[in-house]
Each structure stands twice: as C-alpha cells, then as structure tokens.
Design a protein around this motif. Structure first.
Motif, PDB file in Angstrom:
ATOM      1  N   ILE A 134      60.684  56.621  46.597  1.00 32.48           N
ATOM      2  CA  ILE A 134      60.179  55.426  47.280  1.00 32.48           C
ATOM      3  C   ILE A 134      58.659  55.502  47.432  1.00 32.48           C
ATOM      4  N   ASP A 135      58.138  56.700  47.724  1.00 35.16           N
ATOM      5  CA  ASP A 135      56.685  56.858  47.902  1.00 35.16           C
ATOM      6  C   ASP A 135      55.933  56.505  46.619  1.00 35.16           C
ATOM      7  N   ASP A 136      56.445  56.986  45.490  1.00 34.74           N
ATOM      8  CA  ASP A 136      55.796  56.673  44.214  1.00 34.74           C
ATOM      9  C   ASP A 136      55.847  55.173  43.936  1.00 34.74           C
ATOM     10  N   PHE A 137      57.002  54.567  44.211  1.00 38.05           N
ATOM     11  CA  PHE A 137      57.151  53.132  43.969  1.00 38.05           C
ATOM     12  C   PHE A 137      56.199  52.330  44.846  1.00 38.05           C
ATOM     13  N   ILE A 138      56.139  52.697  46.132  1.00 36.62           N
ATOM     14  CA  ILE A 138      55.250  51.974  47.061  1.00 36.62           C
ATOM     15  C   ILE A 138      53.796  52.113  46.621  1.00 36.62           C
ATOM     16  N   SER A 139      53.404  53.308  46.204  1.00 36.44           N
ATOM     17  CA  SER A 139      52.022  53.524  45.770  1.00 36.44           C
ATOM     18  C   SER A 139      51.655  52.605  44.612  1.00 36.44           C
ATOM     19  N   GLU A 140      52.578  52.469  43.649  1.00 41.11           N
ATOM     20  CA  GLU A 140      52.284  51.650  42.474  1.00 41.11           C
ATOM     21  C   GLU A 140      52.374  50.159  42.768  1.00 41.11           C
ATOM     22  N   ILE A 141      53.119  49.785  43.795  1.00 44.60           N
ATOM     23  CA  ILE A 141      53.209  48.374  44.175  1.00 44.60           C
ATOM     24  C   ILE A 141      52.016  47.974  45.043  1.00 44.60           C
ATOM     25  N   VAL A 142      51.739  48.766  46.052  1.00 50.06           N
ATOM     26  CA  VAL A 142      50.697  48.421  47.022  1.00 50.06           C
ATOM     27  C   VAL A 142      49.311  48.533  46.397  1.00 50.06           C
ATOM     28  N   PHE A 143      49.113  49.505  45.487  1.00 51.27           N
ATOM     29  CA  PHE A 143      47.836  49.662  44.792  1.00 51.27           C
ATOM     30  C   PHE A 143      48.067  49.482  43.290  1.00 51.27           C
ATOM     31  N   TYR A 144      48.623  48.340  42.953  1.00 48.94           N
ATOM     32  CA  TYR A 144      49.011  48.038  41.572  1.00 48.94           C
ATOM     33  C   TYR A 144      47.777  47.942  40.675  1.00 48.94           C
ATOM     34  N   LEU A 190      35.677  37.879  54.301  1.00 50.46           N
ATOM     35  CA  LEU A 190      36.866  37.040  54.222  1.00 50.46           C
ATOM     36  C   LEU A 190      37.770  37.500  53.084  1.00 50.46           C
ATOM     37  N   PRO A 191      39.082  37.295  53.213  1.00 55.12           N
ATOM     38  CA  PRO A 191      40.018  37.761  52.177  1.00 55.12           C
ATOM     39  C   PRO A 191      39.866  36.991  50.877  1.00 55.12           C
ATOM     40  N   VAL A 192      39.950  37.697  49.761  1.00 52.39           N
ATOM     41  CA  VAL A 192      39.901  37.082  48.437  1.00 52.39           C
ATOM     42  C   VAL A 192      40.869  37.843  47.538  1.00 52.39           C
ATOM     43  N   ALA A 193      41.664  37.109  46.770  1.00 59.03           N
ATOM     44  CA  ALA A 193      42.640  37.715  45.862  1.00 59.03           C
ATOM     45  C   ALA A 193      41.934  38.274  44.634  1.00 59.03           C
ATOM     46  N   THR A 194      42.214  39.514  44.288  1.00 63.86           N
ATOM     47  CA  THR A 194      41.625  40.144  43.104  1.00 63.86           C
ATOM     48  C   THR A 194      42.708  40.907  42.349  1.00 63.86           C
ATOM     49  N   GLU A 195      42.341  41.442  41.198  1.00 60.80           N
ATOM     50  CA  GLU A 195      43.269  42.272  40.439  1.00 60.80           C
ATOM     51  C   GLU A 195      43.519  43.616  41.123  1.00 60.80           C
ATOM     52  N   TYR A 196      42.750  43.925  42.163  1.00 58.27           N
ATOM     53  CA  TYR A 196      42.955  45.142  42.936  1.00 58.27           C
ATOM     54  C   TYR A 196      43.698  44.867  44.239  1.00 58.27           C
ATOM     55  N   GLY A 197      44.225  43.670  44.384  1.00 59.47           N
ATOM     56  CA  GLY A 197      44.899  43.282  45.610  1.00 59.47           C
ATOM     57  C   GLY A 197      43.989  42.466  46.507  1.00 59.47           C
ATOM     58  N   LEU A 198      44.395  42.309  47.751  1.00 61.47           N
ATOM     59  CA  LEU A 198      43.601  41.531  48.693  1.00 61.47           C
ATOM     60  C   LEU A 198      42.404  42.357  49.148  1.00 61.47           C
ATOM     61  N   CYS A 199      41.206  41.854  48.846  1.00 61.42           N
ATOM     62  CA  CYS A 199      39.970  42.510  49.261  1.00 61.42           C
ATOM     63  C   CYS A 199      39.237  41.604  50.244  1.00 61.42           C
ATOM     64  N   TYR A 200      38.137  42.101  50.789  1.00 62.90           N
ATOM     65  CA  TYR A 200      37.377  41.347  51.788  1.00 62.90           C
ATOM     66  C   TYR A 200      35.936  41.231  51.308  1.00 62.90           C
ATOM     67  N   SER A 201      35.467  39.980  51.229  1.00 57.59           N
ATOM     68  CA  SER A 201      34.190  39.713  50.565  1.00 57.59           C
ATOM     69  C   SER A 201      33.209  39.027  51.505  1.00 57.59           C
ATOM     70  N   PHE A 245      49.847  40.438  43.153  1.00 55.68           N
ATOM     71  CA  PHE A 245      48.482  40.238  43.638  1.00 55.68           C
ATOM     72  C   PHE A 245      47.965  38.831  43.305  1.00 55.68           C
ATOM     73  N   MET A 246      48.414  38.288  42.181  1.00 54.68           N
ATOM     74  CA  MET A 246      47.883  37.012  41.710  1.00 54.68           C
ATOM     75  C   MET A 246      48.679  35.810  42.207  1.00 54.68           C
TER      76      MET A 246
END
Length: 432
Positions: A88-98, A149-160, A288-289
């Motif tokens: 589960i840890d490996d799966f979560i890592s790859e999902i949350v930081f896809y 402010l939140p912005v959708a990126t290929e790295y997930g939700l970032c703050y810009s 993410f998208m």
C-alpha cells in the motif's frame, strides 16, 4: 477603319500579348517572393533602453511538495493502521506523487488498492497553510495562502505566487517600477519542496528545460537572484495573423483545448496536448489533470494508469511534436546568483527561500510590425507598374471604356469569331 490602321492595332495587340506572356512568369515569382517576405518578416524586434517608465514583471514562484518516504509511512500507519499491507505504501507514493509511472498498479489486480485517489491526495499532500509560512514581499508580511494559490500541474496540486493561471486574472499582480524598486519575496517551507521560477502566464511541466527549478530540502536555505528581460508588444502586433507573429496571446486558445488552464501559454499547451494524447491512447487521463469542477475529463483507475505507464515513452516522444507556439507575453528570467545547498542551523523544521530581482532592467525587447498589408500592396502595385505600365486608375478607365463601347466590341468579336469559323470551313472543304 482602314487596313493600315487595323494592321497597326493587330501589331500592337501582338506586342502586348508577347510582352505579357514573357513577363508573367517573372511577375509571378517576384509576387510570391513579396508575399513570402510579407508573411515571414512582418514582425521585427528592437532593443528599447528608455527604461524609466517601465513596469517590470516579478516572476511567478510555484512551490510543489516532493516525495518524502518517512512522511508517507507515518501517515499510512495513522490512516490504514500499523498492520496494513506494505505494498500500500508503494502504491500511495506513486499515486500521491505521480510522475507518469505506476509500477505498483500491476499488483492491484491481485491485491487490494485504494480506489479513491482524491481522498489519498487530500490526506497525503500537505495543504498550503501547512506547507508555506512567514511570507513577505518587499518586507511586507502577507497571508501566504492569499497569494500562493493552487494550480494544477503535472506534479500535482502546487501553489503559485503571482500566477495568471492560479489567479484566473489576465494581468500581473506584482510589478516593479522606480517607485517600488526591485522586488524580493521571502517565505518558509515546512516540507521538502521543488521551487519553480517562471513567467506569470506559464505553469511548471515535465521536461521544462528553460524553466528555473530548484530543490529545497527541509532545513536548508535557498536564495535566487534574477534579472528579467521583458518582451513588449506593440498594439498593432495583435492585428497580425498567428503565422506572421508566431506567438499567441493569452486569450487565443488552441482548437483542442482541454479546459485545464484559463489562459494560453506554451507550457500549458504542452500539458493539455499531453492530456489529449493520454485520452487517445488510454481513454482517460491521470488524476492530477482531471480537476473536479474545472473539466469533465475521465480519470484513470489503476488499469488506466497501467496503460499510461506502458505508453509513457511514446507519450514523451509525441509531446515533443505538439504544435505549441510561444506566448507573446513571456518575460525571460535568468539566474544571477544561486546560493549553494547548505543547512540552515537556525531553522531545522523549516526551509528558508528568498527570490529577488537584482535590479530594475535597463533594456527590453519590443515586438513591432515591420510590414503591414499596405506595404505589401504598395510593393505589389509598383511591381505591376514596372512589368505592365498599369495603375488602378488605368484599370478602372479600361473597364469604363469596355462598358462604353461594348456594342462595338461585341460586333468585332462576333466578326472575328464567325469569320474564323467560316475560314476554317473553307479550308476543310478544299482539303477534301
């Protein structure tokens, strides 16, 4: 009309016809050359050094959390229990930081994997108020999450900070002038983060070679000193076609837009093109998208992520061929000073980041219209006059004379036509 005059008119007509026939290829090639020059050289760049009245754009600063194994393990224990399955840890890592690959998704066919990716992101990604602290711009404190402010990126939700895409507003929020002086932003990060410095119209994206990117680990200090080169567009540039100016304004979206970003930018175009390729290859896009409330894109489950993993190399290759123009409003930022990676002994639980402009810029590039349609028409008119001794007035006069003497012209055409037919019939009869 006597015979000698008729001969003179016939000779004159033959002369005009031969001249026209011989000149037409040269006229055509030169005209095409003028048209190509008009299309390809319509825009010129000049260097402007009258800097006293400029407003210089402060860059957008985007903060993205990066993978931290210890944090994932601790949150997994608290969320799934200490005795949860280790895969589960490996799966979560790859999902949350896809990052485009999900190797652990292969196990989900036999083993149980969480299916609610939105909930995983909610639990395992750090919120803005927990991630970014103690913000100040020009030594004035402000609430970090009011500006980051939140912005959708290929790295997930970032703050810009100072981003068009995050603010949904097509003008720069933070500019620098003689009144403000060079801008500088300072803030603290409470986790390992990736810092992106880019034009306000842009967003971070994978394989962004020209974008400033720095990794700041927890407890470190990072200082970036930049200079900026603005690109100012003359008002008449907007009247040119895309092929002539070879750039797009923020409101000029591409036809296959996916609705992820509010304004056009080169980086946003590449991201949306990649999403389109994902939809074409796997009938879904990554979590993410597909942003709830912004677009209606289908989200991949673990089977879809397996598909995206298999075609990743193909997608990375095809995205290089995306037809994306640069943005017309795109200042360029260059690093003047980049502090070495070092621990900050005074702040072990946070990182300190400072981004500043070295000075107000003293030069900028101005995009102007070099050749208008009027210039092209003048050149073409001179070419017509050179080859055929013709002007617009003479063409109008010719039309007027044709209309005025149309009966006589029709009679002569009929005589020539029927006379030619009769002559050909006589020749054919004699040949029999």
């Amino acid at each position: 009309m006597n015979w000698s005059r008729l001969q003179g008119l016939a000779l004159k007509g033959i002369l005009y016809f031969v001249t026209f026939y011989q000149s037409l290829p040269f006229f055509g090639s030169v005209s095409l050359s003028l048209l190509h020059s008009y299309i390809s050289s319509s825009v010129s760049f000049s260097l402007d050094t009258i800097y006293l009245n400029w407003n210089s754009t402060f860059p957008a600063i985007t903060v993205c959390e990066i993978y931290n194994a210890e944090k994932i393990w601790e949150l997994s224990d608290s969320h799934f229990g200490v005795e949860h399955e280790m895969h589960i840890d490996d799966f979560i890592s790859e999902i949350v930081f896809y990052r485009g690959v999900c190797s652990s998704c292969e196990n989900c066919a036999q083993l149980r994997c969480p299916a609610n990716y939105t909930l995983l992101l909610e639990v395992f990604r750090t919120k803005c108020h927990q991630l970014i602290l103690n913000c100040s711009y020009l030594n004035e404190l402000f609430d970090c999450c009011d500006e980051f402010l939140p912005v959708a990126t290929e790295y997930g939700l970032c703050y810009s900070f100072n981003s068009h895409q995050a603010r949904k507003v097509a003008h720069v929020q933070y500019t620098n002038s003689r009144m403000t002086g060079p801008g500088h932003l300072t803030f603290n990060a409470a986790a390992d983060v990736q810092i992106y410095v880019h034009a306000p119209i842009d967003v971070p994206f994978q394989l962004s070679e020209g974008m400033i990117r720095e990794t700041v680990l927890l407890g470190h200090f990072k200082e970036l000193i930049l200079n900026v080169i603005e690109v100012h567009n003359d008002e008449s540039v907007q009247d040119l076609s895309l092929e002539q100016r070879r750039c797009r304004y923020g409101h000029e979206h591409v036809p296959d837009r996916q609705g992820i970003y509010e304004f056009y930018s080169y980086s946003g175009c590449v991201v949306e093109c990649t999403v389109l390729l994902q939809l074409l290859n796997c009938n879904c896009t990554n979590h993410f998208m597909a942003v709830p409330g912004q677009n209606s894109l289908p989200v991949c489950d673990y089977r879809g992520l397996i598909c995206l993993t298999k075609v990743r190399e193909k997608l990375m290759s095809e995205r290089k061929s995306c037809e994306c123009m640069s943005a017309c409003e795109e200042p360029e930022y260059n690093i003047i000073y980049n502090s070495a990676d070092s621990d900050d002994e005074d702040a072990e639980d946070i990182s300190k980041v400072r981004v500043a402009l070295v000075e107000l810029p003293t030069q900028r590039y101005v995009r102007r219209v070099a050749k208008t349609i009027l210039d092209f028409l003048i050149s073409l008119g001179g070419l017509v006059g050179l080859f055929f001794n013709t002007s617009a007035l003479r063409i109008v006069e010719t039309v007027f004379l044709i209309v005025r003497h149309r009966k006589t012209i029709v009679q002569w055409v009929q005589r020539i036509w029927f006379g030619t037919i009769k002559y050909l019939q006589i020749i054919m009869d004699q040949s029999k």
